[in-house]
Design a protein around this motif. Structure first.
Motif, PDB file in Angstrom:
ATOM      1  N   GLU A  21      -6.330  -0.310   8.239  1.00 40.26           N
ATOM      2  CA  GLU A  21      -6.222   0.988   7.403  1.00 40.26           C
ATOM      3  C   GLU A  21      -7.670   1.389   7.385  1.00 40.26           C
ATOM      4  O   GLU A  21      -8.639   0.750   7.250  1.00 40.26           O
TER       5      GLU A  21
ATOM      6  N   LEU B  20      -7.729   0.988  -1.571  1.00 39.73           N
ATOM      7  CA  LEU B  20      -6.533   1.519  -2.423  1.00 39.73           C
ATOM      8  C   LEU B  20      -6.877   1.669  -4.088  1.00 39.73           C
ATOM      9  O   LEU B  20      -6.393   2.250  -4.856  1.00 39.73           O
TER      10      LEU B  20
ATOM     11  N   GLU C  79      -4.472  -3.702  -3.904  1.00 34.57           N
ATOM     12  CA  GLU C  79      -4.961  -4.404  -2.954  1.00 34.57           C
ATOM     13  C   GLU C  79      -4.504  -5.688  -2.667  1.00 34.57           C
ATOM     14  O   GLU C  79      -4.436  -6.246  -1.316  1.00 34.57           O
TER      15      GLU C  79
ATOM     16  N   TRP D 119      -0.855  -5.390  -1.092  1.00 31.00           N
ATOM     17  CA  TRP D 119      -0.920  -5.016   0.543  1.00 31.00           C
ATOM     18  C   TRP D 119      -1.589  -6.172   1.276  1.00 31.00           C
ATOM     19  O   TRP D 119      -0.841  -6.360   2.280  1.00 31.00           O
TER      20      TRP D 119
ATOM     21  N   LYS E  81       0.530  -7.978   4.437  1.00 30.53           N
ATOM     22  CA  LYS E  81      -0.041  -8.050   5.590  1.00 30.53           C
ATOM     23  C   LYS E  81      -0.134  -9.334   6.279  1.00 30.53           C
ATOM     24  O   LYS E  81       0.144  -9.627   7.763  1.00 30.53           O
TER      25      LYS E  81
ATOM     26  N   TRP F  61       2.334   1.128   4.627  1.00 31.63           N
ATOM     27  CA  TRP F  61       1.022   1.756   4.280  1.00 31.63           C
ATOM     28  C   TRP F  61       1.161   3.013   3.710  1.00 31.63           C
ATOM     29  O   TRP F  61       0.424   3.334   2.618  1.00 31.63           O
TER      30      TRP F  61
ATOM     31  N   PHE G 282       1.884   2.546  -0.023  1.00 31.86           N
ATOM     32  CA  PHE G 282       0.937   2.406  -0.738  1.00 31.86           C
ATOM     33  C   PHE G 282      -0.001   3.465  -0.939  1.00 31.86           C
ATOM     34  O   PHE G 282      -0.545   3.984  -1.974  1.00 31.86           O
TER      35      PHE G 282
ATOM     36  N   SER H  77       6.921  -5.944  -0.908  1.00 28.41           N
ATOM     37  CA  SER H  77       5.616  -6.758  -0.703  1.00 28.41           C
ATOM     38  C   SER H  77       6.053  -8.253  -0.557  1.00 28.41           C
ATOM     39  O   SER H  77       5.771  -9.117   0.336  1.00 28.41           O
TER      40      SER H  77
END
Length: 291
Positions: A75, A79, A85, A88, A92, A106, A109, A175
């Motif tokens: 990215e 954020l 963060e 995310w 990932k 994404w 987010f 998530s």
């Protein structure tokens, strides 16, 4: 501004909507229909959001995400929230998402970050208005009108905060668990609208009609995403061809880029106008709940 081709197209769409809203407001003002100045204040707030969103407010690092999808799996922005963060990063590295799903996540987010940003701008506006109002001593009819404006802004803050809390809970759930394959909608803005619509004062028939409209709206957004990606690819190709110096090839790529750019702008405007209309209808339903 160093904006990408996609962001430039989005800026054009946002400014087009702002211009249309300002023209409508001028007509209302000429007819004496914005005496309390609430519509004018909202226009200024919207313009402030646009300027901040695209880094035109004179502040460094104020731009939001510069791309609409992940490039090479990374990215291009932070954020600005430790909780986001952390979520995310967990998503990932979880192995629960394909590249396409990470792309979609994404966007969720990024959308959540935008909602928080707009909420903070509104909160700052309300705080300034309250400070001015506290310094006024005499209780006049004008001050009563200003109290009503403050009440409306507090209600708008409440709606935005509820949307932010719902959105964070969704991001936390996705998530940790991955995407639900049976989920009705995928686009973040549509999910937000549907969650809010279910809390509004709609009849079953109205809610079903709204659901169908959201399906059409989501298809429109997906089409816009497709053109955004094609525009970004076309922009990269155009830069490459410019370096080769092949004039015929360059002209063909310029024509294709110009066509994609106009189509992206047009779709962006339609998506944002449709979003405005849908949000307004839900807001009215939520206000009716409070009465």
């Amino acid at each position: 501004l160093h904006l990408s081709a996609v962001k430039l197209a989005e800026l054009h769409s946002d400014l087009k909507i702002q211009e249309k809203d300002e023209l409508s407001w001028k007509k209302l003002k000429a007819e004496g229909l914005d005496e309390d100045g609430e519509k004018e204040a909202k226009l200024r707030r919207n313009l402030n959001v646009i300027m901040t969103k695209y880094g035109m407010n004179g502040k460094k690092d104020s731009q939001l995400v510069d791309t609409n999808y992940i490039k090479d799996g990374t990215e291009s922005d932070t954020l600005d929230d430790p909780r986001l963060e952390k979520l995310w990063s967990k998503a990932k590295t979880s192995g629960k998402f394909s590249d396409e799903e990470l792309d979609k996540l994404w966007r969720e987010f990024k959308h959540h970050k935008e909602k928080i940003h707009e909420y903070n701008i509104l909160l700052e506006t309300v705080s300034r208005t309250e400070d001015i109002h506290k310094n006024v001593i005499s209780p006049s009819e004008e001050n009563l009108v200003k109290e009503e404006i403050l009440h409306n802004k507090h209600r708008e803050l409440k709606e935005k905060l509820r949307s932010i809390n719902q959105g964070f809970e969704r991001l936390r759930k996705v998530s940790h668990q991955g995407y639900d394959t049976t989920s009705e909608f995928e686009e973040p803005r549509v999910i937000d609208l549907w969650d809010m619509a279910k809390s509004a004062n709609f009849t079953e028939k109205e809610l079903e009609s709204f659901r169908e409209e959201l399906k059409h709206f989501e298809a429109k957004i997906e089409k816009h995403h497709h053109y955004q990606k094609q525009l970004e690819i076309s922009h990269q190709k155009l830069k490459h061809v410019e370096e080769t110096g092949d004039k015929d090839h360059l002209n063909r790529n310029k024509e294709k880029y110009a066509m994609l750019q106009e189509k992206t702008k047009e779709l962006g405007y339609k998506v944002k106008k449709h979003l405005q209309d849908l949000s307004s209808r839900i807001s009215q339903g939520l206000q009716h709940n409070e009465l």
